[in-house]
Design a protein around this motif. Structure first.
Motif, PDB file in Angstrom:
ATOM      1  N   GLN A  73      46.518  36.878  55.381  1.00 24.75           N
ATOM      2  CA  GLN A  73      46.632  37.919  54.363  1.00 24.75           C
ATOM      3  C   GLN A  73      46.153  37.446  52.990  1.00 24.75           C
ATOM      4  OE1 GLN A  73      50.729  39.117  54.554  1.00 24.75           O
ATOM      5  NE2 GLN A  73      50.486  40.107  56.529  1.00 24.75           N
ATOM      6  N   ILE A  74      45.733  36.209  52.880  1.00 23.21           N
ATOM      7  CA  ILE A  74      45.176  35.719  51.616  1.00 23.21           C
ATOM      8  C   ILE A  74      43.756  35.218  51.870  1.00 23.21           C
ATOM      9  CG2 ILE A  74      47.386  35.133  50.540  1.00 23.21           C
ATOM     10  CD1 ILE A  74      46.894  32.216  51.327  1.00 23.21           C
ATOM     11  N   ARG A  75      42.953  35.242  50.831  1.00 25.23           N
ATOM     12  CA  ARG A  75      41.567  34.776  50.949  1.00 25.23           C
ATOM     13  C   ARG A  75      41.470  33.314  50.560  1.00 25.23           C
ATOM     14  NH1 ARG A  75      37.083  39.027  49.259  1.00 25.23           N
ATOM     15  NH2 ARG A  75      37.750  40.698  50.622  1.00 25.23           N
ATOM     16  N   ALA A  76      42.074  32.491  51.330  1.00 23.23           N
ATOM     17  CA  ALA A  76      42.037  31.051  51.083  1.00 23.23           C
ATOM     18  C   ALA A  76      41.365  30.392  52.272  1.00 23.23           C
ATOM     19  CB  ALA A  76      43.444  30.509  50.891  1.00 23.23           C
ATOM     20  N   ALA A 113      59.550  26.193  50.051  1.00 25.07           N
ATOM     21  CA  ALA A 113      59.305  27.595  49.686  1.00 25.07           C
ATOM     22  C   ALA A 113      57.813  27.910  49.702  1.00 25.07           C
ATOM     23  CB  ALA A 113      59.907  27.896  48.319  1.00 25.07           C
ATOM     24  N   ALA A 114      57.001  26.996  49.179  1.00 30.24           N
ATOM     25  CA  ALA A 114      55.547  27.216  49.159  1.00 30.24           C
ATOM     26  C   ALA A 114      55.004  27.341  50.579  1.00 30.24           C
ATOM     27  CB  ALA A 114      54.858  26.069  48.426  1.00 30.24           C
ATOM     28  N   PHE A 115      55.396  26.422  51.448  1.00 29.33           N
ATOM     29  CA  PHE A 115      54.876  26.448  52.809  1.00 29.33           C
ATOM     30  C   PHE A 115      55.457  27.605  53.617  1.00 29.33           C
ATOM     31  CE2 PHE A 115      53.067  22.601  51.500  1.00 29.33           C
ATOM     32  CZ  PHE A 115      52.136  22.190  52.443  1.00 29.33           C
ATOM     33  N   LEU A 127      50.933  29.585  43.755  1.00 23.91           N
ATOM     34  CA  LEU A 127      51.254  29.367  42.344  1.00 23.91           C
ATOM     35  C   LEU A 127      50.924  30.595  41.500  1.00 23.91           C
ATOM     36  CD1 LEU A 127      50.018  25.694  41.951  1.00 23.91           C
ATOM     37  CD2 LEU A 127      52.385  26.493  41.837  1.00 23.91           C
ATOM     38  N   TYR A 128      49.888  31.317  41.876  1.00 22.36           N
ATOM     39  CA  TYR A 128      49.467  32.507  41.134  1.00 22.36           C
ATOM     40  C   TYR A 128      50.581  33.550  41.081  1.00 22.36           C
ATOM     41  CZ  TYR A 128      46.810  36.668  39.881  1.00 22.36           C
ATOM     42  OH  TYR A 128      46.364  37.803  39.261  1.00 22.36           O
ATOM     43  N   TYR A 154      56.487  24.246  39.259  1.00 15.82           N
ATOM     44  CA  TYR A 154      55.942  24.332  40.619  1.00 15.82           C
ATOM     45  C   TYR A 154      54.584  23.635  40.705  1.00 15.82           C
ATOM     46  CZ  TYR A 154      59.450  27.830  42.020  1.00 15.82           C
ATOM     47  OH  TYR A 154      60.607  28.483  42.335  1.00 15.82           O
ATOM     48  N   THR A 155      53.761  23.804  39.691  1.00 16.33           N
ATOM     49  CA  THR A 155      52.447  23.149  39.685  1.00 16.33           C
ATOM     50  C   THR A 155      52.609  21.645  39.710  1.00 16.33           C
ATOM     51  OG1 THR A 155      51.472  25.008  38.467  1.00 16.33           O
ATOM     52  CG2 THR A 155      50.265  22.929  38.425  1.00 16.33           C
TER      53      THR A 155
END
Length: 173
Positions: A24-27, A126-128, A38-39, A51-52
């Motif tokens: 669902q993301i363009r990565a 949380a990020a993963f 992060l965005y 977080y960064t």
């Protein structure tokens, strides 16, 4: 992190733990995926900065210390994800003459405080988890990492605030 680039073998563009279904993301690589996460908190500058910092430390550790991509866990121990949470990667406070403060010096690894370890693990978990939710990753390797135990110590009594023996006698009377 804005100027960071990873070699193809470390970028995560191919390889293990990529979700097989439509993302669902363009990565197209791990760095872009983590930037997308992060965005989401760009309107919260303090949170974004914290977080960064954790994501950058993890990227430095994964690439420079482990020599692997960020989504390929390596179990427990000093080179596993638990090893990351126990180490502080990057610059240390102090003199500019210290090797870790020079921009082109090797990455410095030192022991991290338990509270910082817990924050790092929870942030990266949380990020993963978000990367799994948006179908960039197939699984979250941080689920297997326990939160570090933070021991709360009692503070010593502040003697300068205590009453003298004669004042206690007077108060008792």
């Amino acid at each position: 992190m804005e100027r960071m680039a990873l070699r193809a073998e470390l970028s995560g563009a191919r390889g293990g733990n990529r979700a097989l279904t439509f993302s669902q993301i363009r990565a197209h690589n791990d760095l872009k995926a983590l930037r997308a996460w992060l965005y989401m908190c760009e309107d919260q500058p303090k949170t974004l900065r914290a977080y960064t910092r954790e994501v950058e430390r993890f990227l430095l550790w994964a690439v420079c210390v482990r020599g692997r991509g960020v989504k390929r866990p390596n179990g427990r121990g000093p080179l596993g994800l638990q090893g990351f949470s126990e180490s502080a990667v990057g610059r240390v406070r102090g003199s500019a003459r210290e090797p870790c403060r020079r921009p082109l010096a090797p990455v410095c690894v030192r022991r991290n405080a338990p509270g910082s370890q817990k924050y790092a693990v929870r942030t990266l978990r949380a990020a993963f988890e978000w990367l799994v939710h948006v179908r960039y990753l197939a699984s979250n390797p941080w689920k297997a990492v326990k939160d570090p135990v933070v021991v709360e110590r009692e503070h010593d009594m502040k003697i300068e605030r205590a009453l003298t023996a004669s004042l206690w006698d007077r108060a008792r009377r």
